[in-house]
Each structure stands twice: as structure tokens, then as C-alpha cells.
Write a protein that holds these residues in place. Structure first.
Motif, PDB file in Angstrom:
ATOM      1  N   GLU A   1       0.831  -1.194   0.000  1.00 52.06           N
ATOM      2  CA  GLU A   1       0.000   0.000   0.000  1.00 52.06           C
ATOM      3  C   GLU A   1       0.869   1.249   0.000  1.00 52.06           C
ATOM      4  OE1 GLU A   1      -2.721  -0.310   3.243  1.00 52.06           O
ATOM      5  OE2 GLU A   1      -3.687  -2.119   2.463  1.00 52.06           O
ATOM      6  N   GLY A   2       0.502   2.191  -0.871  1.00 52.49           N
ATOM      7  CA  GLY A   2       1.267   3.426  -1.002  1.00 52.49           C
ATOM      8  C   GLY A   2       2.233   3.417  -2.157  1.00 52.49           C
ATOM      9  N   ASP A   3       2.537   2.241  -2.719  1.00 53.02           N
ATOM     10  CA  ASP A   3       3.492   2.160  -3.822  1.00 53.02           C
ATOM     11  C   ASP A   3       2.924   2.795  -5.089  1.00 53.02           C
ATOM     12  OD1 ASP A   3       5.237   0.873  -2.215  1.00 53.02           O
ATOM     13  OD2 ASP A   3       5.180  -1.061  -3.260  1.00 53.02           O
ATOM     14  N   GLU A   4       3.777   3.479  -5.817  1.00 52.43           N
ATOM     15  CA  GLU A   4       3.399   3.992  -7.129  1.00 52.43           C
ATOM     16  C   GLU A   4       3.606   2.888  -8.154  1.00 52.43           C
ATOM     17  OE1 GLU A   4       4.261   7.781 -10.136  1.00 52.43           O
ATOM     18  OE2 GLU A   4       5.519   7.469  -8.351  1.00 52.43           O
ATOM     19  N   ILE A   5       2.652   2.732  -9.061  1.00 51.31           N
ATOM     20  CA  ILE A   5       2.726   1.661 -10.046  1.00 51.31           C
ATOM     21  C   ILE A   5       2.522   2.229 -11.445  1.00 51.31           C
ATOM     22  CG2 ILE A   5       2.008  -0.210  -8.515  1.00 51.31           C
ATOM     23  CD1 ILE A   5      -0.822   0.153  -9.481  1.00 51.31           C
ATOM     24  N   ALA A   6       3.001   1.481 -12.436  1.00 48.85           N
ATOM     25  CA  ALA A   6       2.896   1.886 -13.833  1.00 48.85           C
ATOM     26  C   ALA A   6       2.443   0.690 -14.655  1.00 48.85           C
ATOM     27  CB  ALA A   6       4.252   2.401 -14.329  1.00 48.85           C
ATOM     28  N   PRO A   7       2.013   0.911 -15.903  1.00 46.54           N
ATOM     29  CA  PRO A   7       1.644  -0.228 -16.747  1.00 46.54           C
ATOM     30  C   PRO A   7       2.800  -1.214 -16.869  1.00 46.54           C
ATOM     31  CG  PRO A   7       0.902   1.812 -17.748  1.00 46.54           C
ATOM     32  CD  PRO A   7       1.740   2.199 -16.569  1.00 46.54           C
ATOM     33  N   GLY A   8       2.512  -2.492 -16.638  1.00 49.28           N
ATOM     34  CA  GLY A   8       3.551  -3.515 -16.702  1.00 49.28           C
ATOM     35  C   GLY A   8       4.098  -3.910 -15.348  1.00 49.28           C
TER      36      GLY A   8
ATOM     37  N   GLU B   1      -1.496   3.574 -14.656  1.00 49.24           N
ATOM     38  CA  GLU B   1      -0.666   4.292 -13.706  1.00 49.24           C
ATOM     39  C   GLU B   1      -1.496   4.662 -12.477  1.00 49.24           C
ATOM     40  OE1 GLU B   1       0.828   7.626 -15.816  1.00 49.24           O
ATOM     41  OE2 GLU B   1       2.359   6.479 -16.885  1.00 49.24           O
ATOM     42  N   GLY B   2      -0.857   4.751 -11.343  1.00 46.95           N
ATOM     43  CA  GLY B   2      -1.571   5.134 -10.124  1.00 46.95           C
ATOM     44  C   GLY B   2      -0.807   4.742  -8.885  1.00 46.95           C
ATOM     45  N   PHE B   3      -1.551   4.637  -7.781  1.00 44.77           N
ATOM     46  CA  PHE B   3      -0.970   4.284  -6.494  1.00 44.77           C
ATOM     47  C   PHE B   3      -1.840   3.213  -5.841  1.00 44.77           C
ATOM     48  CE2 PHE B   3       0.385   8.522  -7.487  1.00 44.77           C
ATOM     49  CZ  PHE B   3       1.710   8.586  -7.060  1.00 44.77           C
ATOM     50  N   VAL B   4      -1.197   2.264  -5.162  1.00 42.20           N
ATOM     51  CA  VAL B   4      -1.934   1.214  -4.459  1.00 42.20           C
ATOM     52  C   VAL B   4      -2.487   1.812  -3.169  1.00 42.20           C
ATOM     53  CG1 VAL B   4      -1.830  -1.051  -3.387  1.00 42.20           C
ATOM     54  CG2 VAL B   4      -0.458  -0.581  -5.429  1.00 42.20           C
ATOM     55  N   ALA B   5      -3.826   1.974  -3.122  1.00 40.09           N
ATOM     56  CA  ALA B   5      -4.454   2.586  -1.957  1.00 40.09           C
ATOM     57  C   ALA B   5      -4.809   1.556  -0.895  1.00 40.09           C
ATOM     58  CB  ALA B   5      -5.708   3.352  -2.373  1.00 40.09           C
ATOM     59  N   LYS B   6      -5.213   0.366  -1.321  1.00 38.69           N
ATOM     60  CA  LYS B   6      -5.645  -0.636  -0.350  1.00 38.69           C
ATOM     61  C   LYS B   6      -5.508  -2.028  -0.955  1.00 38.69           C
ATOM     62  CE  LYS B   6      -7.520  -1.600   3.730  1.00 38.69           C
ATOM     63  NZ  LYS B   6      -6.881  -1.219   4.991  1.00 38.69           N
TER      64      LYS B   6
ATOM     65  N   ILE C   1      -4.814   8.319  -1.038  1.00 40.73           N
ATOM     66  CA  ILE C   1      -4.561   7.030  -0.369  1.00 40.73           C
ATOM     67  C   ILE C   1      -5.106   7.001   1.058  1.00 40.73           C
ATOM     68  CG2 ILE C   1      -2.749   5.478   0.475  1.00 40.73           C
ATOM     69  CD1 ILE C   1      -1.087   6.247  -1.969  1.00 40.73           C
ATOM     70  N   PRO C   2      -4.892   8.065   1.889  1.00 45.66           N
ATOM     71  CA  PRO C   2      -5.387   7.989   3.275  1.00 45.66           C
ATOM     72  C   PRO C   2      -6.894   7.769   3.388  1.00 45.66           C
ATOM     73  CG  PRO C   2      -3.810   9.779   3.032  1.00 45.66           C
ATOM     74  CD  PRO C   2      -4.104   9.295   1.655  1.00 45.66           C
ATOM     75  N   ALA C   3      -7.653   8.166   2.364  1.00 44.72           N
ATOM     76  CA  ALA C   3      -9.110   8.011   2.428  1.00 44.72           C
ATOM     77  C   ALA C   3      -9.521   6.551   2.484  1.00 44.72           C
ATOM     78  CB  ALA C   3      -9.759   8.692   1.220  1.00 44.72           C
ATOM     79  N   PHE C   4      -8.621   5.636   2.109  1.00 44.47           N
ATOM     80  CA  PHE C   4      -8.951   4.214   2.070  1.00 44.47           C
ATOM     81  C   PHE C   4      -8.270   3.436   3.185  1.00 44.47           C
ATOM     82  CE2 PHE C   4      -9.753   5.769  -2.159  1.00 44.47           C
ATOM     83  CZ  PHE C   4     -10.922   5.124  -2.516  1.00 44.47           C
ATOM     84  N   ALA C   5      -7.759   4.149   4.198  1.00 37.46           N
ATOM     85  CA  ALA C   5      -7.021   3.475   5.276  1.00 37.46           C
ATOM     86  C   ALA C   5      -7.869   2.428   5.985  1.00 37.46           C
ATOM     87  CB  ALA C   5      -6.508   4.510   6.271  1.00 37.46           C
ATOM     88  N   SER C   6      -9.141   2.723   6.195  1.00 39.64           N
ATOM     89  CA  SER C   6     -10.021   1.786   6.907  1.00 39.64           C
ATOM     90  C   SER C   6     -11.051   1.160   5.997  1.00 39.64           C
ATOM     91  CB  SER C   6     -10.728   2.522   8.047  1.00 39.64           C
ATOM     92  OG  SER C   6     -11.502   3.604   7.540  1.00 39.64           O
ATOM     93  N   TYR C   7     -10.803   1.221   4.706  1.00 40.36           N
ATOM     94  CA  TYR C   7     -11.797   0.710   3.739  1.00 40.36           C
ATOM     95  C   TYR C   7     -11.837  -0.821   3.757  1.00 40.36           C
ATOM     96  CZ  TYR C   7     -14.150  -0.379  -0.617  1.00 40.36           C
ATOM     97  OH  TYR C   7     -15.000  -0.880  -1.550  1.00 40.36           O
TER      98      TYR C   7
END
Length: 613
Positions: A193-200, A220-225, A251-257
Motif C-alpha cells: 500500500e502506497g506504492d506507485e505503479i505503472a503499466p507492466g 498508472e496510479g498508487f496502491v491505496a488498499k 490514499i489515506p481516504a482508504f485506510a479503513s476501507y
């Protein structure tokens, strides 16, 4: 996005529709997207015509009925809002309060307020749509997986949709990494969680029904949960396993999701509340409508529930929705639990009730003793010890497919003894020259050449078409035993490859199979399978056909036998033999075809030089 525009309707009033039918093109603030239907029925009214602009999210755009005969009743229908705004007729004084009470609700919920004038129907509402890269999906469908909410006719849900749109999230679902995959296990996550990711980016290692494969990211994006941690088993294809957001600040909005967390909390508290309120009268159960759409019906079957187990259906007129079933599963509802819960009040009123009602109330209780012996039979006797061994995905699929084969494929078996003296002499000669080939390499080559010579045997059975399909390429599968179960990597175009090529390819594929590194194209397909257990000292055995293939060759080990040499004055000598058994699908093979294939295989094995040149 608060509003949409109706670009084009693909259906007209009176048309019959099914789940998946594209009803219209909806123009959003991002793109023009297809609006798909979710239920079977007929178009009774189109409230918003082509070109309608600024249609609020949740407003009624069409009416669907289940019976074609009900279409005519909606000839003058003008939508829930219009019906609610009209003055109540004098003959129906109770209609005005009903309309006034429905006014604050979403437009889609207003239609039932006028239900007294129209047959039972479903309103189709404008949906909020969101773009994921090049793929468009309805956010309502995504929320059905994540929050177990499917209706867009309530103001709080519309607000939730708008909130999620602001966050721009992507619900990452368990992918189907092979055509036969229905569920998978998460072996490990390669991101956190929190890692930035890209296609591939490789997100996780997924154990499928065939092998352990890499699950690659597409956007592209960030792993929120991460919703399904490493080690999670039997995750259905399509189930949400992670949430990806576009902006790191979200990302913090999904801490307790947690998926369905809001719906599951009241359900979890229900047993305690029920215990405290036991003396009080039970809350009245909403009567479920037995009309089911395809999505709800499939969800009930997969959950092992019945319509009686859904205590509070939320669909119009008590219709059970897929979201109701998912909510019941999340709440831990078991088959028959709703009926059992209703049994005590029924028993209390038994003396005062009519005989027919008393008999109906006793049915759930009468069913329990019948189920008791089966439950007792499945439980171990007192004092016995045992160990549960979880099945891998591979073994589960093997069990399912081979059971299907035994039940559906009429098998015939043909056995032959193959002399190996010349083959062993050739192997020794090649080994002296630096080429080390196994007997199995010759078996693969001989089978491939035999299939080339007898093309009618290089076929599979098409269950849908009810016909044998001759394959253009000779692709031979080789059964490899792994810790997780049996897998059959493919030597493609084996009839056109030399023995050295086959040997190298089989070794490489077997190594990948044992380390769970096979790619889908390396084990999906094939026209014929070889299962060789000769190295375990077996003399012969019969193998089960791997559908949709029509044949499999079971190869036993080499054995010495004493016999007379060729000719009338042949000397007594020891010879090496190998027994092979061909299992063939009688829908594709008859005895003559099976014999021709096995005869061609035997000739190549007994004259191995013909496979080298």
C-alpha cells in the motif's frame, strides 16, 4: 459529473431485452459509453428520448416490464416525476400523500408511487460512468462488488458515487488468467500500500488452475488498499482484491476501507440484538418477490441460498437483487436460516392457526432430522485423528475436468507391445556421439509422426457443435507431475521438430512446470497427450482423456521378455518390450482408427532410424 446526455437509443418500445443488451449510448463528461441492461424483460416506455440533455444521475430514462402484455399499460407513462407532480385523482384520495412522501426521493424511486396505475415494472436510471484508461465500466457495477450497493435511486448513494468519482479509484479485480479459471489463490504481493505503479508493474503472483502466473498492472496510479492479503485462497474471478487511485493524496481516504464494511457492521450486530429482543415480537419480514433477474439468480445459486433466505429485499415491489444476495452472504446467512428463525413464532401460534398453516410452519422443523444422518456421516468418529490437506487450484481443476471426462466421453482402449531393442541400440550410439536422448523423447516424436500419418486421429470433440474437429497442427502435450498436481505443457508442431529439439523443449517445459513458471500459451491447448509412468516401474496402465482432446497414450516401462527371434529357426533370446495403451473418445475414434494410430506409432518406435532421418 452530475448529468448525462442520451446520445442514441438502440431499443424501442416493445423490444424484448436480455441481460447484457446495449440499451443506449450515454454521453458523459468523459466519453460516450454503452448503457447495458441487467435484467430480462420488455421495453414498456422510453421516458428520455434521443438527444435528451442534462439528465440528472438517477433520473428515470426508461421503464422495463417482465411480461409483454404489460407494455400497453405504459402508453401514456411520463415518468415518476411527472406522475408525482400531477394532482391526485378525486377517486383515489390516498394517492396524494403517497406522492408527497415520494417527492424527496430520487427520481428512480418515484415510479413505485404511481404503481397503483401501472403493472409491476422496473425503472432504468441514468448511471454514473467512469473511465479506466481505455476501458469504461459503470461505477454502480463496481460498487456492487465493493460496497454491495446496486440501486441508484437514493440520495445518499448518489452522494457516495460523486465522492468516489472525486477520488477516481479503480477496483482491481481477480483476473481470469486462463480460459478455464474460475477462482485463484494469491501467492504473494509484489507491491504494498502506497506504492506507485505503472503499466507492466507486476502486482502479485496468482495461483491459477494451471500454474502460478504474474498479475500485471495496466494503469498508472498508487496502491491505496490491498483487500485480499497474500495467502488468500479461492478468490472468485472478478472479486475485488485491491484499490488503485490516480492521486497519491487520495490514499489515506482508504485506510479503513473494507468491501461491504458498512453493510456488514449492522449485520454482524444482528445476532446480539436478536438475543436481547427475543421476548419481543419479531420484526415483520418483507415478502420476497419470486421474480428474479439473471444476476440475482446466479448469485443465489453460487451462495447456496434460496429466496426464502433473503430477509429484506430492496428491489422494487420486493424483487431480490444481486446486492441483496451479496449482503446476505456478508452477513453470514446460511441456507434455511431465515425459515428457522421464523419457526418459533409459527410454533407459538400453532394452536390458534388453521391446520394448513400449522402444517406449513412445521415443515422447516421436520427437515432437520432428515439432514442429521448426513451430517453425522460426514463427521469423523469420536477419538479419530485426521489431517485436512487443502487442494491446490490445479488439483481442483484436474478433479473437475477428469470427472467430466469419465461421465461424458465414451472411452475405448487399445493396447500394444512395442519392441525396444533397436531403439535402445540407437540411443546408445547417439549417446556415444554426445547426443543424450530419453525413451520419452522418442515416444513424443513417434506419436507426433503417427498423428501426421493418421490425420483423422489428430482431432478433438466439439461438445457445442456435436462433431469431431480435425486440428491443423500436431501439438503434443506431455504430462508432468508437480507438487501442486499434474500439468501438461505442449510441444507445438512436434511432427516438424527433430529429436534434439523435442528433447530440449520437453526438459525446459518440465522445469518451468515444476517451478510454476509456465506461461498460459505453454500449457493451453494441445491435440494429444502422452502420460509416461515407465520410470516408476509400471508395466502398463490406462489414462483418462483430457477434454476436449480425444485421445491420450499411457506409456509403461521397458521390461525384458524371453522369446524366439524372427524366422522359422529363430533362436531363443531376451528382448526388451514396452506396453502402451491408447485411451480414445469413441465419439471421435472407432476401433479401426485407434488401431491404425497405434500401429503407426509402433512402426516408428520399432524402426527408430526413420525418426532421425
Amino acid at each position: 459529473m452530475f448529468c448525462v446526455q442520451i446520445a442514441k437509443w438502440y431499443v424501442k418500445v416493445g423490444d424484448e431485452i436480455a441481460a447484457g443488451t446495449v440499451l443506449a449510448d450515454i454521453e458523459t463528461d468523459k466519453a460516450t459509453l454503452a448503457f447495458e441492461n441487467q435484467e430480462d424483460g420488455f421495453i414498456a416506455a422510453i421516458v428520455k428520448g434521443e438527444g435528451s440533455k442534462d439528465v440528472p444521475v438517477g433520473e428515470t430514462v426508461a421503464v422495463i416490464v417482465e411480461e409483454e402484455a404489460d407494455v400497453a399499460a405504459f402508453a401514456s407513462y411520463s415518468g415518476g416525476d411527472a406522475a408525482a407532480a400531477e394532482p391526485a385523482p378525486a377517486a383515489a384520495p390516498g394517492a396524494a400523500p403517497a406522492a408527497a412522501e415520494a417527492a424527496p426521493a430520487a427520481a428512480a424511486a418515484a415510479a413505485p408511487a404511481a404503481a397503483g396505475s401501472f403493472p409491476e415494472h422496473i425503472v432504468s436510471t441514468a448511471e454514473v460512468l467512469v473511465i479506466q484508461g481505455s476501458t469504461a465500466t459503470t461505477l454502480s457495477e463496481r460498487l456492487m462488488h465493493m460496497s454491495q450497493l446496486s440501486l441508484l435511486n437514493t440520495t445518499p448513494l448518489v452522494l457516495l458515487l460523486l465522492l468516489l468519482l472525486c477520488l477516481y479509484l479503480q477496483a482491481l479485480q481477480m483476473p481470469a488468467l486462463s480460459p478455464t479459471m474460475e477462482q485463484g489463490n494469491i501467492v504473494s504481493w509484489q507491491v504494498k500500500e502506497g506504492d506507485e505503479i505503472a503499466p507492466g508493474t507486476v502486482l502479485a503472483e496468482i495461483e491459477t488452475d494451471k500454474a502460478t502466473l504474474a498479475f500485471e498492472n495496466q494503469d498508472e496510479g498508487f496502491v491505496a488498499k490491498i483487500l485480499a492479503p497474500a495467502g488468500s485462497k479461492d478468490i472468485k474471478v472478478g472479486q475485488v482484491v485491491a484499490i488503485i487511485v490516480e492521486n497519491e493524496a487520495d490514499i489515506p481516504a482508504f485506510a479503513s476501507y473494507s468491501p461491504g464494511g458498512a453493510a456488514a457492521a449492522p449485520a454482524a450486530a444482528a445476532p446480539a440484538a436478536a438475543g436481547e429482543a427475543a421476548p419481543a415480537a419479531a420484526a415483520p419480514k418483507v415478502q420476497a418477490n419470486f421474480r428474479l433477474g439473471p444476476a440475482a439468480r446466479v448469485a443465489l445459486e453460487q451462495a447456496g441460498l434460496t429466496v426464502d433466505d433473503i430477509a429484506a429485499p430492496t428491489g422494487p415491489n420486493g424483487i431480490i437483487t444481486k446486492a441483496d444476495v451479496l449482503a446476505a452472504v456478508a452477513a453470514g446467512v446460511k441456507r434455511g436460516s431465515a425459515a428457522a428463525a421464523a419457526a418459533p413464532p409459527a410454533a407459538a401460534d400453532k394452536a390458534a392457526a388453521a391446520p394448513a398453516a400449522a402444517q406449513a410452519a412445521a415443515k422447516p422443523a421436520a427437515a432437520k432430522p432428515a439432514a442429521a444422518p448426513a451430517a453425522a456421516a460426514s463427521s469423523p468418529a469420536a477419538g479419530e485423528t485426521y489431517t485436512d490437506t487443502p487442494n491446490t487450484q490445479v488439483r481442483k481443476v484436474i478433479a473437475k475436468r477428469l470427472l467430466e471426462s469419465k461421465l461424458t466421453a465414451p472411452s475405448l482402449y487399445v493396447t500394444a507391445d512395442v519392441r525396444l531393442d533397436k531403439l535402445e541400440a540407437l540411443r546408445a550410439s547417439l549417446k556415444a556421439g554426445g547426443a543424450k536422448l530419453s525413451v520419452n523423447d522418442f515416444v513424443v516424436r513417434a506419436a507426433a509422426l503417427a498423428l501426421r500419418d493418421v490425420p483423422a486421429a489428430n482431432a478433438s470433440w466439439d461438445g457445442a457443435g456435436g462433431a469431431a474437429v480435425q486440428q491443423p497442427s500436431v501439438d503434443v502435450c506431455v504430462a508432468v507431475a508437480t507438487e501442486g498436481g499434474l500439468i501438461t505443457p505442449i510441444v507445438k508442431g512436434a511432427d516438424g521438430k527433430a529429436l534434439s529439439q523435442i528433447s530440449a523443449e520437453v526438459k525446459e517445459l518440465a522445469g518451468k512446470a515444476r517451478s510454476n513458471k509456465l506461461q498460459p500459451h505453454e500449457f493451453m491447448g494441445g491435440t494429444f497427450t502422452i502420460s509416461n509412468l515407465g520410470m516408476y516401474g509400471l508395466s502398463n496402465f490406462s489414462a483418462i482423456i483430457n477434454p476436449p482432446q480425444a485421445a491420450i497414450l499411457a506409456v509403461g516401462g521397458a521390461q525384458k521378455r524371453v522369446g524366439f527371434g524372427p524366422g522359422a529357426s529363430g533362436a531363443l533370446a531376451s528382448e526388451s518390450y514396452m506396453t502402451v495403451t491408447l485411451s480414445a473418445d469413441h465419439r471421435v475414434f472407432d476401433g479401426e482408427l485407434a488401431t491404425r494410430l497405434l500401429d503407426a506409432f509402433t512402426k516408428y518406435m520399432e524402426n527408430p532410424v526413420s525418426m532421425v532421418v
